[in-house]
Write a protein that holds these residues in place. Structure first.
Motif, PDB file in Angstrom:
ATOM      1  N   HIS A  25     -16.405  -3.246  -6.310  1.00 38.09           N
ATOM      2  CA  HIS A  25     -15.183  -3.552  -7.112  1.00 38.09           C
ATOM      3  C   HIS A  25     -14.355  -2.369  -7.302  1.00 38.09           C
ATOM      4  N   PRO A  26     -13.687  -1.846  -6.302  1.00 34.56           N
ATOM      5  CA  PRO A  26     -13.087  -0.460  -6.393  1.00 34.56           C
ATOM      6  C   PRO A  26     -12.123  -0.355  -7.752  1.00 34.56           C
ATOM      7  N   LEU A  27     -12.079   0.368  -8.223  1.00 38.34           N
ATOM      8  CA  LEU A  27     -11.163   0.885  -9.411  1.00 38.34           C
ATOM      9  C   LEU A  27     -10.226   1.918  -9.035  1.00 38.34           C
ATOM     10  N   THR A  28     -10.679   2.939  -8.671  1.00 35.04           N
ATOM     11  CA  THR A  28      -9.633   4.304  -8.280  1.00 35.04           C
ATOM     12  C   THR A  28      -9.381   4.194  -6.945  1.00 35.04           C
ATOM     13  N   ILE A  29      -8.312   5.221  -6.719  1.00 38.86           N
ATOM     14  CA  ILE A  29      -7.777   5.338  -5.116  1.00 38.86           C
ATOM     15  C   ILE A  29      -8.901   5.522  -4.329  1.00 38.86           C
ATOM     16  N   GLY A  30      -9.537   6.450  -4.599  1.00 39.33           N
ATOM     17  CA  GLY A  30     -10.735   7.144  -3.968  1.00 39.33           C
ATOM     18  C   GLY A  30     -11.598   5.864  -3.584  1.00 39.33           C
ATOM     19  N   GLU A  31     -12.153   5.226  -4.565  1.00 39.65           N
ATOM     20  CA  GLU A  31     -12.921   4.280  -4.250  1.00 39.65           C
ATOM     21  C   GLU A  31     -12.441   3.043  -3.164  1.00 39.65           C
ATOM     22  N   HIS A  32     -11.000   2.786  -3.466  1.00 43.99           N
ATOM     23  CA  HIS A  32     -10.309   2.003  -2.386  1.00 43.99           C
ATOM     24  C   HIS A  32     -10.469   2.424  -1.018  1.00 43.99           C
ATOM     25  N   ILE A  33     -10.325   3.869  -0.902  1.00 44.19           N
ATOM     26  CA  ILE A  33     -10.224   4.694   0.137  1.00 44.19           C
ATOM     27  C   ILE A  33     -11.833   4.266   0.960  1.00 44.19           C
ATOM     28  N   ARG A  34     -12.752   4.865  -0.036  1.00 42.67           N
ATOM     29  CA  ARG A  34     -14.198   4.643   0.351  1.00 42.67           C
ATOM     30  C   ARG A  34     -14.535   3.537   1.040  1.00 42.67           C
ATOM     31  N   LYS A  35     -14.057   2.298   0.239  1.00 45.80           N
ATOM     32  CA  LYS A  35     -14.333   1.075   0.536  1.00 45.80           C
ATOM     33  C   LYS A  35     -13.853   0.580   2.025  1.00 45.80           C
ATOM     34  N   LYS A  36     -12.682   0.921   2.116  1.00 41.98           N
ATOM     35  CA  LYS A  36     -11.964   0.720   3.476  1.00 41.98           C
ATOM     36  C   LYS A  36     -12.628   1.349   4.433  1.00 41.98           C
ATOM     37  N   ARG A  37     -12.813   2.708   4.359  1.00 43.12           N
ATOM     38  CA  ARG A  37     -13.522   3.570   5.258  1.00 43.12           C
ATOM     39  C   ARG A  37     -14.790   2.808   5.606  1.00 43.12           C
ATOM     40  N   MET A  38     -15.459   2.560   4.679  1.00 44.73           N
ATOM     41  CA  MET A  38     -16.731   2.067   5.190  1.00 44.73           C
ATOM     42  C   MET A  38     -16.875   0.813   5.627  1.00 44.73           C
ATOM     43  N   ASP A  39     -15.893   0.022   5.394  1.00 49.34           N
ATOM     44  CA  ASP A  39     -15.578  -1.698   5.983  1.00 49.34           C
ATOM     45  C   ASP A  39     -15.325  -1.240   7.550  1.00 49.34           C
ATOM     46  N   LEU A  40     -14.419  -0.299   7.949  1.00 48.03           N
ATOM     47  CA  LEU A  40     -14.028  -0.094   9.205  1.00 48.03           C
ATOM     48  C   LEU A  40     -15.184   0.798   9.983  1.00 48.03           C
ATOM     49  N   SER A  41     -16.179   1.511   9.226  1.00 46.43           N
ATOM     50  CA  SER A  41     -17.226   2.326   9.791  1.00 46.43           C
ATOM     51  C   SER A  41     -16.578   3.584  10.250  1.00 46.43           C
ATOM     52  N   LEU A  42     -15.631   4.415   9.325  1.00 50.25           N
ATOM     53  CA  LEU A  42     -15.226   5.722   9.942  1.00 50.25           C
ATOM     54  C   LEU A  42     -15.555   6.623   9.225  1.00 50.25           C
ATOM     55  N   LEU A  43     -15.555   7.681   9.501  1.00 50.25           N
ATOM     56  CA  LEU A  43     -15.984   9.003   9.012  1.00 50.25           C
ATOM     57  C   LEU A  43     -14.777   9.543   7.987  1.00 50.25           C
ATOM     58  N   GLN A  44     -15.322  10.422   7.362  1.00 46.69           N
ATOM     59  CA  GLN A  44     -14.056  10.779   6.400  1.00 46.69           C
ATOM     60  C   GLN A  44     -13.162  11.905   7.085  1.00 46.69           C
ATOM     61  N   ARG A  45     -13.709  12.595   8.186  1.00 47.71           N
ATOM     62  CA  ARG A  45     -12.724  13.157   8.934  1.00 47.71           C
ATOM     63  C   ARG A  45     -11.817  12.249   9.997  1.00 47.71           C
ATOM     64  N   VAL A  88      -4.198  14.498   6.554  1.00 47.10           N
ATOM     65  CA  VAL A  88      -4.915  15.426   5.255  1.00 47.10           C
ATOM     66  C   VAL A  88      -6.012  15.965   5.821  1.00 47.10           C
ATOM     67  N   THR A  89      -6.704  16.969   4.882  1.00 48.86           N
ATOM     68  CA  THR A  89      -8.184  17.385   5.463  1.00 48.86           C
ATOM     69  C   THR A  89      -9.140  16.483   5.031  1.00 48.86           C
ATOM     70  N   GLU A  90     -10.159  16.757   5.604  1.00 41.47           N
ATOM     71  CA  GLU A  90     -11.569  16.041   5.388  1.00 41.47           C
ATOM     72  C   GLU A  90     -11.846  16.329   3.960  1.00 41.47           C
ATOM     73  N   SER A  91     -11.766  17.579   3.357  1.00 42.25           N
ATOM     74  CA  SER A  91     -12.088  17.909   2.198  1.00 42.25           C
ATOM     75  C   SER A  91     -11.069  17.021   1.187  1.00 42.25           C
ATOM     76  N   SER A  92     -10.121  16.812   1.315  1.00 48.28           N
ATOM     77  CA  SER A  92      -9.162  16.045   0.587  1.00 48.28           C
ATOM     78  C   SER A  92      -9.797  14.473   0.620  1.00 48.28           C
TER      79      SER A  92
END
Length: 142
Positions: A12-32, A40-44
């Protein structure tokens, strides 16, 4: 048998970062890979997923990546204006330019330091309605 979510998966994502992480994991993508998509950069991406708020200018690309707007919108006129500014990734200067208003005046209104007169509220409503009609592809807040 129900599949176990991956460690760190935000159910149940609350922050923008949690929304990004959820979508990224749903799509099996790396941060890069997400960094390349958003520009943006991977560190962003790492920072955002760990609680740092992205700069406004990245919001349109983040929203495009997510496929939805992760911000709530209020019913009041100034709340809708703040939502519009955030979704479009606009600085006060850019918003002021688009509206033909002094950015300092917008800052006063959006921060609650001053309340706009009825005539100004009407002009804000007209601006928001025209912006939604003009974009017609962008998210609307009603």
């Amino acid at each position: 048998m129900q599949k176990q979510p991956l460690p760190g998966y935000p159910e149940h994502p609350l922050t923008i970062g949690e929304h990004i992480r959820k979508k990224r994991m749903d799509l099996s993508l790396l941060q890069r890979e997400v960094a390349e998509i958003i520009g943006v950069t991977e560190s962003s991406i790492w920072n955002w997923e760990h609680g740092v708020e992205p700069e406004l200018q990245y919001n349109p690309k983040i929203i495009n990546f997510l496929g939805y707007v992760p911000f709530d919108c209020t019913d009041d006129t100034l709340g809708r204006l703040a939502w519009y500014k955030r979704v479009q990734g606009m600085s006060l200067e850019r918003l002021g330019e688009a509206m033909g208003r002094d950015p300092e005046q917008l800052s006063d209104w959006l921060s609650g330091r001053h309340k706009p007169f009825r005539k100004s509220l009407d002009k804000i409503e007209q601006f928001l309605e025209a912006s939604v009609r003009k974009r017609n592809d962008g998210p609307g807040c009603s």
